[in-house]
Design an enzyme around this catalytic site. Structure first.
Site, mmCIF file in Angstrom:
data_model
loop_
_atom_site.group_PDB
_atom_site.id
_atom_site.type_symbol
_atom_site.label_atom_id
_atom_site.label_comp_id
_atom_site.label_asym_id
_atom_site.label_seq_id
_atom_site.Cartn_x
_atom_site.Cartn_y
_atom_site.Cartn_z
ATOM 1 N N HIS A 119 56.826 -5.171 79.683
ATOM 2 C CA HIS A 119 56.008 -5.184 80.908
ATOM 3 C C HIS A 119 54.513 -5.377 80.650
ATOM 4 O O HIS A 119 53.669 -4.694 81.248
ATOM 5 C CB HIS A 119 56.234 -3.897 81.703
ATOM 6 C CG HIS A 119 57.638 -3.732 82.224
ATOM 7 N ND1 HIS A 119 58.469 -4.786 82.483
ATOM 8 C CD2 HIS A 119 58.364 -2.604 82.541
ATOM 9 C CE1 HIS A 119 59.627 -4.334 82.936
ATOM 10 N NE2 HIS A 119 59.592 -3.020 82.979
ATOM 11 N N HIS A 168 57.793 -3.967 90.416
ATOM 12 C CA HIS A 168 58.728 -2.971 89.885
ATOM 13 C C HIS A 168 59.018 -1.834 90.860
ATOM 14 O O HIS A 168 59.201 -0.687 90.445
ATOM 15 C CB HIS A 168 58.144 -2.424 88.586
ATOM 16 C CG HIS A 168 59.150 -1.919 87.607
ATOM 17 N ND1 HIS A 168 60.080 -0.948 87.918
ATOM 18 C CD2 HIS A 168 59.387 -2.262 86.324
ATOM 19 C CE1 HIS A 168 60.824 -0.701 86.866
ATOM 20 N NE2 HIS A 168 60.433 -1.492 85.879
ATOM 21 N N GLU A 192 64.101 -6.533 90.162
ATOM 22 C CA GLU A 192 62.898 -7.244 89.713
ATOM 23 C C GLU A 192 63.246 -8.716 89.542
ATOM 24 O O GLU A 192 64.025 -9.079 88.660
ATOM 25 C CB GLU A 192 62.430 -6.661 88.386
ATOM 26 C CG GLU A 192 62.132 -5.177 88.445
ATOM 27 C CD GLU A 192 62.337 -4.512 87.092
ATOM 28 O OE1 GLU A 192 61.576 -4.804 86.165
ATOM 29 O OE2 GLU A 192 63.270 -3.695 86.959
#
Ligand code: BGC
Length: 386
Positions: A138, A211, A349
């Site tokens: 991420h 997210h 996602e």
């Protein structure tokens, strides 16, 4: 009132008053769409983060802060018209800064993992920050979820919040100055649309997503194991035990990953005979969406039977990461003051495949100068009575 008995006059008057009350009630539920800004708190560097409340005419609200572009709250009506929050969130800016497992956050420069934090582009190897079992996850330790974005509110019947951020050449190890714009739009049809755009001045890799953790019971009353999920995907992306794709796509047929028909999440999530379920601790995988090209397509439908809430996810992206909150362990306390436990939410996602920069058979995530990265995802809410 001449000719009417006092009783009838009173009844008529009461009726008129009730009618008035009803029409003014209607006025208050069908409010004008709006966007309001309030101060949310101060960051260690002294900058102020703001909170924007977007409201549509039917009363749905999205609260978004420019810290991490985090969706702090999102309400949707249940089958009786009651609006409740359908996301996990924390109660203050400082709570988000202290420890946020990416609740509601914008993710970049690369959503999901890059193996060993390394990739080679045009013959040059780049080393990224590693922050997850030796891999890059991420966007690194200070990803786009932890930076302050510049916000521009856009008024209208479909209020929007435009967020921009310039990620510097070398940030978290990535090449190129990347100019990113993310626009959240609260539509009339109870949908939250997210448009992502980026340009670069050097070849780089980009994979942006959001997210948000969803729990359609409203207020995260219990885990999501009884939510019913449909994924428009005949194949998924198997991973190794550090959750890096093996590189081979696998058909979902005859596996616990088959969500081509509406299926209760809890039905097969603990199937310990399945290695992929074991590696993910449940579902934590990418599904390859059916249909080619980058047009908007239905990716997922989620239905929660007690509230009647339905969420449909549409995207231009080729894949969707379906994560069932397996790593939530009760250590983060939510808005209502109670701990968010394992599987108290699900994430959908929309993105490119994990580790694409190292997997030549996956659709490319390379962005070059002169090109514009452009994707759209829509989360739409409705209800169903059964
Ligand atoms: C990943 C999970 C990770 C979670 C929170 C998801 O996108 O797939 O493995 O634990 O994000 O970081």
């Amino acid at each position: 009132m001449k000719g009417l008995t006092p009783f009838l006059s009173l009844a008529l008057l009461t009726g008129l008053l009730t009618m008035n009350a009803c029409s003014s009630k209607k006025e208050t539920t069908e409010q004008k769409a709006s966007i309001e800004k309030t101060a949310y708190g101060q960051l260690a560097g002294g900058q102020t983060a703001d909170l924007y409340t977007l409201r549509n005419e039917s009363g749905m609200t999205a609260q978004i802060t420019n810290y991490g572009g985090i969706i702090v709250g999102l309400t949707a009506p249940d089958k009786d018209g009651k609006f409740e929050d359908v996301t996990l969130g924390q109660d203050s800016l400082s709570a988000y800064v202290k420890n946020n497992p990416y609740f509601g956050a914008l993710i970049g420069r690369y959503g999901n993992r890059i193996a060993k934090g390394k990739f080679t582009l045009d013959g040059k190897t780049y080393n990224l920050v590693t922050n997850n079992m030796g891999n890059h996850l991420h966007g690194g330790t200070v990803g786009f979820d932890k930076v302050l974005w510049t916000a521009t509110p856009i008024e209208g019947d479909e209020p929007a919040l435009k967020l921009t951020y310039t990620s510097k050449d070398g940030e978290e190890g990535y090449p190129g100055n990347l100019n990113v714009t993310v626009t959240y739009t609260l539509q009339k049809d109870n949908a939250l649309k997210i448009d992502y755009e980026a340009t670069t001045d050097k070849p780089t890799v980009v994979n942006l997503t959001n997210h948000t953790y969803f729990n359609l019971t409203g207020g995260a009353k219990r885990d999501v194991l009884d939510h019913v999920v449909t994924l428009n995907a005949d194949r998924f992306i198997p991973v190794d035990k550090t959750l890096i794709p093996t590189g081979k796509l696998q058909p979902v047929a005859n596996t616990p990953f088959d969500f081509t028909q509406p299926t209760v999440i809890g039905k097969r999530i603990n199937d310990s005979t399945d290695t992929q379920i074991k590696y993910g601790g449940g579902y934590d995988h990418g599904w390859v969406l059916n249909g080619s090209g980058d047009s908007l397509k239905l990716a997922a439908t989620v239905y929660e039977p007690t509230s009647g809430r339905v969420m449909e996810v549409r995207t231009t992206e080729p894949a969707i990461q379906f994560y069932t909150g397996n790593f939530l362990d009760g250590s983060v306390t939510g808005r209502e003051g109670f701990p968010y436990k394992k599987r108290y939410a699900l994430c959908l996602e929309t993105e490119h495949y994990p580790d694409s920069p190292n997997q030549s058979s996956f659709p490319t995530t390379t962005l070059r100068p002169g090109e514009t990265y452009k994707t759209t995802t829509i989360y739409q809410f409705s209800t169903r009575k059964e």
